[in-house]
Design a protein around this motif. Structure first.
Motif, PDB file in Angstrom:
ATOM      1  N   UNK A 132       0.921  -1.204  -0.039  1.00  0.00           N
ATOM      2  CA  UNK A 132      -0.223   0.038   0.051  1.00  0.00           C
ATOM      3  C   UNK A 132       0.748   1.085  -0.110  1.00  0.00           C
ATOM      4  N   UNK A 133       1.007   1.881  -1.061  1.00  0.00           N
ATOM      5  CA  UNK A 133       1.785   3.163  -1.255  1.00  0.00           C
ATOM      6  C   UNK A 133       1.459   4.267  -0.267  1.00  0.00           C
ATOM      7  N   UNK A 134       0.264   4.275   0.262  1.00  0.00           N
ATOM      8  CA  UNK A 134      -0.165   5.514   1.198  1.00  0.00           C
ATOM      9  C   UNK A 134       1.198   5.764   2.082  1.00  0.00           C
ATOM     10  N   UNK A 135       1.722   4.897   2.718  1.00  0.00           N
ATOM     11  CA  UNK A 135       2.708   4.922   3.479  1.00  0.00           C
ATOM     12  C   UNK A 135       3.944   5.852   3.022  1.00  0.00           C
ATOM     13  N   UNK A 136       4.178   5.699   1.664  1.00  0.00           N
ATOM     14  CA  UNK A 136       5.222   6.295   0.943  1.00  0.00           C
ATOM     15  C   UNK A 136       4.563   7.569   0.293  1.00  0.00           C
ATOM     16  N   UNK A 137       3.486   8.060   0.719  1.00  0.00           N
ATOM     17  CA  UNK A 137       3.113   9.287   0.036  1.00  0.00           C
ATOM     18  C   UNK A 137       2.262   9.302  -1.161  1.00  0.00           C
ATOM     19  N   UNK A 138       1.668   8.051  -1.516  1.00  0.00           N
ATOM     20  CA  UNK A 138       0.954   8.008  -2.857  1.00  0.00           C
ATOM     21  C   UNK A 138      -0.333   7.227  -2.265  1.00  0.00           C
ATOM     22  N   UNK A 139      -1.215   8.075  -1.639  1.00  0.00           N
ATOM     23  CA  UNK A 139      -2.621   7.315  -1.250  1.00  0.00           C
ATOM     24  C   UNK A 139      -3.147   7.045  -2.474  1.00  0.00           C
ATOM     25  N   UNK A 140      -3.870   5.681  -2.477  1.00  0.00           N
ATOM     26  CA  UNK A 140      -4.771   5.235  -3.684  1.00  0.00           C
ATOM     27  C   UNK A 140      -3.932   4.287  -4.697  1.00  0.00           C
ATOM     28  N   UNK A 141      -2.641   4.181  -4.510  1.00  0.00           N
ATOM     29  CA  UNK A 141      -1.838   3.343  -5.279  1.00  0.00           C
ATOM     30  C   UNK A 141      -1.507   2.151  -4.383  1.00  0.00           C
ATOM     31  N   UNK A 142      -1.834   0.832  -4.980  1.00  0.00           N
ATOM     32  CA  UNK A 142      -1.423  -0.468  -4.410  1.00  0.00           C
ATOM     33  C   UNK A 142      -0.784  -1.284  -5.259  1.00  0.00           C
ATOM     34  N   UNK A 143      -0.107  -2.219  -5.033  1.00  0.00           N
ATOM     35  CA  UNK A 143       0.484  -3.317  -5.729  1.00  0.00           C
ATOM     36  C   UNK A 143       0.440  -4.724  -5.181  1.00  0.00           C
ATOM     37  N   UNK A 144       0.403  -5.796  -5.981  1.00  0.00           N
ATOM     38  CA  UNK A 144      -0.045  -7.129  -5.551  1.00  0.00           C
ATOM     39  C   UNK A 144       0.758  -7.780  -6.655  1.00  0.00           C
ATOM     40  N   UNK A 145       1.588  -9.011  -5.832  1.00  0.00           N
ATOM     41  CA  UNK A 145       2.138 -10.199  -6.864  1.00  0.00           C
ATOM     42  C   UNK A 145       1.906 -11.349  -5.965  1.00  0.00           C
ATOM     43  N   UNK A 146       1.630 -12.509  -6.704  1.00  0.00           N
ATOM     44  CA  UNK A 146       1.850 -13.736  -5.960  1.00  0.00           C
ATOM     45  C   UNK A 146       2.079 -14.733  -7.017  1.00  0.00           C
ATOM     46  N   UNK A 147       2.403 -16.186  -6.489  1.00  0.00           N
ATOM     47  CA  UNK A 147       3.039 -17.006  -7.274  1.00  0.00           C
ATOM     48  C   UNK A 147       2.252 -18.103  -6.400  1.00  0.00           C
ATOM     49  N   UNK A 148       1.563 -19.282  -7.554  1.00  0.00           N
ATOM     50  CA  UNK A 148       0.736 -20.324  -7.048  1.00  0.00           C
ATOM     51  C   UNK A 148       1.416 -21.620  -7.752  1.00  0.00           C
ATOM     52  N   UNK A 149       1.771 -22.604  -7.056  1.00  0.00           N
ATOM     53  CA  UNK A 149       2.035 -23.885  -7.948  1.00  0.00           C
ATOM     54  C   UNK A 149       1.457 -24.937  -7.401  1.00  0.00           C
ATOM     55  N   UNK A 150       0.769 -26.089  -8.093  1.00  0.00           N
ATOM     56  CA  UNK A 150       0.143 -27.161  -7.847  1.00  0.00           C
ATOM     57  C   UNK A 150       0.597 -28.266  -8.294  1.00  0.00           C
ATOM     58  N   UNK A 151       0.510 -29.323  -7.684  1.00  0.00           N
ATOM     59  CA  UNK A 151       1.076 -30.774  -8.450  1.00  0.00           C
ATOM     60  C   UNK A 151       0.151 -31.767  -7.707  1.00  0.00           C
ATOM     61  N   UNK A 152       0.599 -33.111  -7.953  1.00  0.00           N
ATOM     62  CA  UNK A 152      -0.288 -34.320  -7.508  1.00  0.00           C
ATOM     63  C   UNK A 152      -1.711 -34.441  -7.994  1.00  0.00           C
ATOM     64  N   UNK A 153      -1.828 -33.685  -9.116  1.00  0.00           N
ATOM     65  CA  UNK A 153      -3.235 -33.753  -9.614  1.00  0.00           C
ATOM     66  C   UNK A 153      -3.383 -35.264 -10.529  1.00  0.00           C
ATOM     67  N   UNK A 154      -4.635 -35.781 -10.141  1.00  0.00           N
ATOM     68  CA  UNK A 154      -5.131 -37.135 -11.003  1.00  0.00           C
ATOM     69  C   UNK A 154      -5.490 -36.785 -12.241  1.00  0.00           C
ATOM     70  N   UNK A 155      -4.920 -37.257 -13.352  1.00  0.00           N
ATOM     71  CA  UNK A 155      -5.046 -36.905 -14.687  1.00  0.00           C
ATOM     72  C   UNK A 155      -5.594 -38.194 -15.319  1.00  0.00           C
ATOM     73  N   UNK A 156      -5.634 -39.671 -14.692  1.00  0.00           N
ATOM     74  CA  UNK A 156      -5.637 -41.027 -15.238  1.00  0.00           C
ATOM     75  C   UNK A 156      -4.437 -41.601 -16.044  1.00  0.00           C
ATOM     76  N   UNK A 157      -3.419 -40.491 -15.728  1.00  0.00           N
ATOM     77  CA  UNK A 157      -2.090 -40.929 -16.614  1.00  0.00           C
ATOM     78  C   UNK A 157      -0.817 -40.607 -15.574  1.00  0.00           C
ATOM     79  N   UNK A 158      -0.135 -39.590 -15.992  1.00  0.00           N
ATOM     80  CA  UNK A 158       1.074 -39.046 -15.156  1.00  0.00           C
ATOM     81  C   UNK A 158       0.595 -38.014 -14.507  1.00  0.00           C
ATOM     82  N   UNK A 159       1.461 -37.578 -13.495  1.00  0.00           N
ATOM     83  CA  UNK A 159       0.851 -36.515 -12.574  1.00  0.00           C
ATOM     84  C   UNK A 159       0.596 -35.323 -13.005  1.00  0.00           C
ATOM     85  N   UNK A 160      -0.400 -34.436 -13.053  1.00  0.00           N
ATOM     86  CA  UNK A 160      -0.697 -33.155 -13.512  1.00  0.00           C
ATOM     87  C   UNK A 160       0.235 -32.097 -12.584  1.00  0.00           C
TER      88      UNK A 160
END
Length: 417
Positions: free
Chosen positions: A331-359
């Motif tokens: 939240x950039x309000x703390x740095x003098x820019x109220x109203x400006x925000x930023x977000x980033x995320x990373x998600x990884x998934x495994x062990x998915x049943x596909x009827x064959x190899x692991x998804x």
């Protein structure tokens, strides 16, 4: 692919308890006209999805843009023991760009010749009654239950048709029950578009302390499935500048009747821990799915997935899938820019049943948003969302395709009454 609003249930209950007083809401009613409101939201959306020329799809690129306006009127309640009121809305969209060959992002409906509609409009309404702190609403409405939720991720929201009762008679406790017989898609101008015939829902949330709230819900979607849901949300204040939040969500889903959504046998849960310090928030989350199928939703609304790893493109809800998330908010309000925000995320998934190899699958999201703080354009928001999704070949054959998803969203809310 629903992006869960953090602590939605906690916020809802906190709002209800903060408004609790000796007098009931109906006793404090000023009148049908005196408490009325009219708001207009204008939303412009540009969206493209590049499927990286994946051979499993005939259309590797989708690009559309448009503008929507939604006017929502809410009357107050008449005075007396039982208050009566009405709600109404009028929606309209205009297509700016996006030919038939580039369609498919869910922004516009198609006409009888399979071409995208240039304009669309829809109107609806509901009647409402209030006794003390209990409200019954019947008609067209927007619903945000964990087991029945109307989605609003494109130009216009889904709209449910039915009856919903919300009661806040006991301080800290909110009870809901509803019956719905239709839900329109985000491009649907009629009453239905998702195949719903009947849905019964019930839920309860209770604020045990200022920092701990819990909720449960259940649904019966005729000839599709039944669901049970639980949420636990706890915030540990460390000092004025720091806090630690834990949010647990879980579903149990089973098919029923004609199984119109196919076989459904799934248990899925997520646990997120978020550490906030000043302008920064760091989140770690784990999500796990078990059963003979993955988690299924849609007939009960495309927002019905209150899970930590349901993000911009993927929900990470495959059969037997395990997924992990790392997220950072600023939240950039703390740095003098109220109203400006930023977000980033990373998600990884495994062990998915596909009827064959692991998804396996993974997604990286980046988002920034700015809200004008004052002046003639006050509350105008500008938002950029980008998602980069990849999966191995075994899961791509089931779930979709590698994809880059880019969206520009402009919104301007205007309060008229």
């Amino acid at each position: 692919m629903r992006v869960m609003k953090w602590s939605m249930i906690a916020l809802a209950v906190s709002a209800s308890t903060s408004q609790f007083a000796v007098a009931s809401s109906q006793e404090e009613s000023k009148g049908f006209i005196e408490d009325q409101s009219l708001t207009v939201l204008t939303r412009a959306l540009y969206m493209n999805r590049d499927f990286k020329n994946n051979p499993s799809t005939a259309q590797s690129y989708r690009e559309e843009s448009g503008v929507a306006a939604r006017a929502i009127y809410e009357s107050g309640f008449t005075q007396g023991t039982v208050g009566v009121g009405v709600d109404g809305f009028a929606f309209g969209t205009v297509r700016i760009d996006g030919g038939t060959g580039r369609a498919g992002n869910g922004l516009f409906a198609r006409d009888s010749d399979n071409n995208l509609e240039d304009t669309q409009s829809k109107v609806g309404g509901a009647v409402k009654f209030r006794l003390s702190d209990t409200v019954l609403k019947h008609g067209n409405q927007f619903v945000a239950s964990p087991v029945f939720s109307t989605d609003d991720s494109r130009l216009l929201p889904e709209v449910a048709t039915g009856t919903l009762i919300t009661s806040k008679e006991i301080k800290g406790l909110e009870l809901t029950a509803g019956h719905f017989n239709a839900i329109s898609s985000q491009t649907g101008m009629g009453d239905d578009g998702l195949g719903l015939t009947s849905a019964d829902i019930a839920g309860a949330t209770y604020q045990f302390t200022d920092n701990f709230v819990a909720g449960v819900a259940a649904s019966d979607i005729e000839d599709h499935y039944k669901k049970k849901y639980i949420n636990l949300n706890y915030t540990l204040p460390i000092n004025e500048d720091q806090s630690l939040n834990f949010d647990f969500n879980g579903y149990d889903s089973q098919d029923q009747g004609q199984k119109l959504s196919g076989d459904v046998d799934n248990r899925i849960w997520s646990l997120a821990a978020a550490y906030a310090i000043g302008a920064h928030k760091f989140t770690l989350a784990h999500q796990r799915s078990t059963g003979d199928t993955g988690y299924v939703y849609g007939t009960d609304g495309n927002g019905t997935i209150f899970l930590a790893n349901s993000i911009q493109y993927s929900d990470f809800n495959g059969q037997d899938e395990r997924s992990w998330q790392a997220r950072y908010d600023l939240n950039m309000k703390t740095y003098g820019v109220p109203g400006l925000s930023f977000m980033t995320r990373y998600v990884t998934g495994d062990n998915i049943e596909t009827g064959g190899a692991e998804g396996k699958e993974h997604e990286w999201d980046v988002e920034t948003k700015y809200v004008v703080q004052n002046g003639p354009a006050k509350d105008l928001s500008m938002r950029v969302r980008a998602a980069f999704y990849r999966a191995n070949s075994d899961y791509n054959a089931i779930n979709g395709n590698d994809n880059n998803d880019l969206r520009f969203i402009f919104e301007y809310p205007l309060s008229i009454l």
